[in-house]
Scaffold this active site. Structure first.
Site, PDB file in Angstrom:
ATOM      1  CG  ASP A 216      74.157  41.678   9.840  1.00 17.42           C
ATOM      2  OD1 ASP A 216      73.276  41.724  10.310  1.00 17.42           O
ATOM      3  OD2 ASP A 216      74.786  40.425   9.478  1.00 17.42           O
TER       4      ASP A 216
ATOM      5  CG  ASN B 243      66.013  42.364   5.324  1.00 19.13           C
ATOM      6  OD1 ASN B 243      66.669  43.470   5.244  1.00 19.13           O
ATOM      7  ND2 ASN B 243      66.488  41.102   5.671  1.00 19.13           N
TER       8      ASN B 243
HETATM    9  C1  FPP Z   1      70.620  43.944   9.817  1.00 20.41           C
HETATM   10  O1  FPP Z   1      70.517  43.449  11.287  1.00 20.41           O
HETATM   11  C2  FPP Z   1      69.845  45.177   9.932  1.00 20.41           C
HETATM   12  C3  FPP Z   1      68.550  45.538   9.038  1.00 20.41           C
HETATM   13  C4  FPP Z   1      67.909  44.481   8.354  1.00 20.41           C
HETATM   14  C5  FPP Z   1      67.853  46.623   9.143  1.00 20.41           C
HETATM   15  C6  FPP Z   1      69.232  47.666   8.834  1.00 20.41           C
HETATM   16  C7  FPP Z   1      68.372  49.059   9.685  1.00 20.41           C
HETATM   17  C8  FPP Z   1      68.778  49.985  10.312  1.00 20.41           C
HETATM   18  C9  FPP Z   1      70.357  50.313  10.789  1.00 20.41           C
HETATM   19  C10 FPP Z   1      67.817  51.219  10.793  1.00 20.41           C
HETATM   20  C11 FPP Z   1      67.780  52.240  10.211  1.00 20.41           C
HETATM   21  C12 FPP Z   1      68.303  52.696   8.856  1.00 20.41           C
HETATM   22  C13 FPP Z   1      67.934  53.764   8.267  1.00 20.41           C
HETATM   23  C14 FPP Z   1      68.695  54.081   6.975  1.00 20.41           C
HETATM   24  C15 FPP Z   1      66.996  54.631   8.863  1.00 20.41           C
HETATM   25  P1  FPP Z   1      69.885  42.258  11.614  1.00 20.41           P
HETATM   26  O2  FPP Z   1      68.547  42.422  12.092  1.00 20.41           O
HETATM   27  O3  FPP Z   1      69.967  41.130  10.600  1.00 20.41           O
HETATM   28  O4  FPP Z   1      70.651  41.936  12.775  1.00 20.41           O
HETATM   29  P2  FPP Z   1      70.969  40.211  13.294  1.00 20.41           P
HETATM   30  O5  FPP Z   1      71.852  39.578  12.274  1.00 20.41           O
HETATM   31  O6  FPP Z   1      71.960  40.439  14.659  1.00 20.41           O
HETATM   32  O7  FPP Z   1      69.838  39.621  13.357  1.00 20.41           O
END
Ligand code: FPP
Length: 253
Positions: free
Chosen positions: A25, A73
């Site tokens: 996250d 998501n």
């Molecule tokens: C949460 O951060 C992250 C995600 C929903 C996406 C996770 C994806 C990756 C790390 C990229 C690649 C993964 C693979 C396996 C290729 P957020 O967007 O909710 O962050 P925030 O809480 O700061 O908004």
């Protein structure tokens, strides 16, 4: 040769957990702090996935499960969802060779029905291509939700009951997990969540019943293998009781 001796002969150290699951996250905030679009953070996050996967053999982590996209998501903007799907396709194309070279067996969990055919085709190919790998087991949770997984498992279980393949009186704690997406994986020993949020967010609900948790403030794109190592070492000092009593000598630690 005993497993520990083989590990030390190969220069590996088992720091504790065999299976680590990570809620990655903080990509969005990391990007926003830099005045960049959220997708920039997701791309930086993908780089970290590579670093952490590659550190697993050194730390004795056999199974790594990462939460890449949840069933919730889809509520994000269409542009962010499309960008993430594009990132996943690119990640598979770009990383396939390195994963194979590093002996990483890749599996995907989650409901594939809502994912586009190009992506699911690449997922199938990567799973097949790495099926013979015997090093780290990387599981990517994509369109995954713990409740959705239990619901889908229950549906398949009910179908087996309907067809007379399973008797209702035989359904117990051993039976249900055989229908989960994770049926071939051990339960996670340690679940890590980055970015300072202390919640599970529908991740591995059944499987993490007795997992240890670590919530760290670091945003996922800043999470390094050194921090990973510290968390694994800290896990090694915990006394896991599984509802029982403290292990002998635990009080002295
Ligand atoms: C949460 O951060 C992250 C995600 C929903 C996406 C996770 C994806 C990756 C790390 C990229 C690649 C993964 C693979 C396996 C290729 P957020 O967007 O909710 O962050 P925030 O809480 O700061 O908004």
């Amino acid at each position: 040769m005993p497993e520990d001796a083989a590990d030390s002969a190969a220069g590996r150290t088992r720091l504790g957990p065999r299976h680590v699951a990570i809620i990655m996250d903080g990509n969005g905030r990391w990007a926003t702090q830099r005045g960049r679009p959220r997708l920039f953070g997701h791309h930086a996050g993908a780089q970290r996935v590579r670093e952490i996967v590659e550190s697993c053999p050194d730390y004795g982590v056999e199974y790594l499960t990462v939460f890449a996209f949840s069933t919730e998501n889809w509520k994000r903007t269409q542009a962010e969802v499309a960008g993430l799907m594009n990132l996943f396709r690119g990640y598979i194309r770009r990383e396939a060779r390195a994963l194979l070279a590093n002996d990483v067996r890749v599996r995907f969990i989650g409901d594939r029905v809502r994912l586009d055919a190009k992506l699911t085709g690449l997922m199938d190919e990567l799973e097949a291509m790495t099926a013979g790998c015997a090093g780290t087991n990387l599981t990517v949770a994509l369109n995954y939700g713990g409740r959705d997984e239990v619901a889908r498992a229950t549906k398949r279980l009910a179908e087996d009951v309907g067809r007379g393949r399973l008797r209702p009186e035989d359904v117990d704690e051993e039976t249900l997990p055989r229908y989960l997406d994770t049926c071939v994986l051990p339960d996670p020993d340690l679940v890590i969540r980055t970015s300072g949020e202390a919640r599970i967010s529908n991740f591995l609900l059944w499987q993490s019943a007795y997992s240890e948790y670590e919530f760290v403030d670091t945003l996922w794109p800043d999470f390094t293998r050194e921090e990973f190592r510290r968390l694994l070492e800290s896990y090694g000092r915990r006394d896991r009781r599984f509802g029982g009593v403290p292990a002998q000598g635990a009080a002295a630690r």
